[in-house]
Write a protein that holds these residues in place. Structure first.
Motif, PDB file in Angstrom:
ATOM      1  N   PHE A 195       0.833  -1.202   0.000  1.00 51.65           N
ATOM      2  CA  PHE A 195       0.000   0.000   0.000  1.00 51.65           C
ATOM      3  C   PHE A 195       0.867   1.251   0.000  1.00 51.65           C
ATOM      4  O   PHE A 195       0.648   2.169  -0.787  1.00 51.65           O
ATOM      5  CB  PHE A 195      -0.928   0.000   1.222  1.00 51.65           C
ATOM      6  N   LYS A 196       1.856   1.267   0.865  1.00 51.07           N
ATOM      7  CA  LYS A 196       2.723   2.440   0.998  1.00 51.07           C
ATOM      8  C   LYS A 196       3.503   2.721  -0.288  1.00 51.07           C
ATOM      9  O   LYS A 196       3.662   3.871  -0.686  1.00 51.07           O
ATOM     10  CB  LYS A 196       3.694   2.241   2.158  1.00 51.07           C
ATOM     11  N   ALA A 197       3.973   1.679  -0.954  1.00 54.55           N
ATOM     12  CA  ALA A 197       4.805   1.856  -2.151  1.00 54.55           C
ATOM     13  C   ALA A 197       4.002   2.109  -3.417  1.00 54.55           C
ATOM     14  O   ALA A 197       4.396   2.938  -4.243  1.00 54.55           O
ATOM     15  CB  ALA A 197       5.691   0.629  -2.345  1.00 54.55           C
ATOM     16  N   LEU A 198       2.874   1.418  -3.578  1.00 51.86           N
ATOM     17  CA  LEU A 198       2.169   1.465  -4.863  1.00 51.86           C
ATOM     18  C   LEU A 198       0.853   2.237  -4.856  1.00 51.86           C
ATOM     19  O   LEU A 198       0.498   2.838  -5.873  1.00 51.86           O
ATOM     20  CB  LEU A 198       1.898   0.035  -5.352  1.00 51.86           C
ATOM     21  N   ILE A 199       0.137   2.215  -3.763  1.00 52.96           N
ATOM     22  CA  ILE A 199      -1.204   2.810  -3.722  1.00 52.96           C
ATOM     23  C   ILE A 199      -1.182   4.212  -3.123  1.00 52.96           C
ATOM     24  O   ILE A 199      -1.701   5.167  -3.706  1.00 52.96           O
ATOM     25  CB  ILE A 199      -2.175   1.915  -2.918  1.00 52.96           C
ATOM     26  N   ARG A 200      -0.588   4.350  -1.962  1.00 55.38           N
ATOM     27  CA  ARG A 200      -0.590   5.627  -1.214  1.00 55.38           C
ATOM     28  C   ARG A 200      -0.076   6.812  -2.023  1.00 55.38           C
ATOM     29  O   ARG A 200      -0.672   7.896  -1.947  1.00 55.38           O
ATOM     30  CB  ARG A 200       0.219   5.429   0.083  1.00 55.38           C
ATOM     31  N   PRO A 201       0.995   6.662  -2.829  1.00 60.24           N
ATOM     32  CA  PRO A 201       1.472   7.824  -3.596  1.00 60.24           C
ATOM     33  C   PRO A 201       0.457   8.351  -4.620  1.00 60.24           C
ATOM     34  O   PRO A 201       0.549   9.498  -5.042  1.00 60.24           O
ATOM     35  CB  PRO A 201       2.718   7.291  -4.322  1.00 60.24           C
ATOM     36  N   ARG A 202      -0.521   7.539  -4.978  1.00 58.19           N
ATOM     37  CA  ARG A 202      -1.513   7.942  -5.977  1.00 58.19           C
ATOM     38  C   ARG A 202      -2.773   8.545  -5.346  1.00 58.19           C
ATOM     39  O   ARG A 202      -3.684   8.940  -6.064  1.00 58.19           O
ATOM     40  CB  ARG A 202      -1.900   6.736  -6.829  1.00 58.19           C
TER      41      ARG A 202
END
Length: 145
Positions: A55-62
């Motif tokens: 989540f932190k690497a792939l989802i949260r930044p978006r």
């Protein structure tokens, strides 16, 4: 520590899929892997939980910043509850006590689905009751001076 509540909800979504696959296949190995995921979140903290890292690497930044954050303790407790059920299910499937494997997995799936679909964390709701009970036990053990 405060966490973005969308992280545990994402983790619950992945967990829901994993547990459905476990129920369909009866795979004790996949359930054991999910138990490890729960254990990492419960005992090491949500910042180390595998689904949280995704989540932190792939989802949260978006995503936009969260409107609010929540205390880590209740979702971490929920991970511990999930661990207990996944461990029981793994033992059930692994020893041929299929009803235990199915039952424990189904209960874990129900809790994960509630969080994933509705944002209702059953373990988080149980956490304050658990704290009250353990505080009462501790206070009963104290000897007045």
């Amino acid at each position: 520590m405060q966490v973005d509540p969308r992280g545990p909800r994402f983790g619950a979504s992945v967990t829901t899929v994993v547990l459905v696959v476990v129920l369909v296949t009866g795979s004790w190995a996949l359930l054991a892997a999910q138990a490890v995921v729960f254990a990492i979140g419960a005992f090491l903290g949500l910042r180390y939980a595998p689904y949280g890292l995704v989540f932190k690497a792939l989802i949260r930044p978006r995503l936009a910043p969260p409107r609010d954050t929540e205390d880590e303790a209740p979702p971490r407790f929920a991970q511990g509850v999930g661990f207990v059920f996944a461990l029981a299910g793994t033992v059930g499937y692994g020893t041929g006590i299929t009803w235990l494997g199915i039952g424990a997995t189904a209960l874990a799936l129900a809790a994960a689905f509630l969080n994933a679909a509705f944002g209702f964390c059953l373990g988080c709701e149980i956490y304050p009751l658990f704290r009250r009970i353990t505080a009462k036990i501790r206070s009963d053990r104290e000897v007045p001076a």
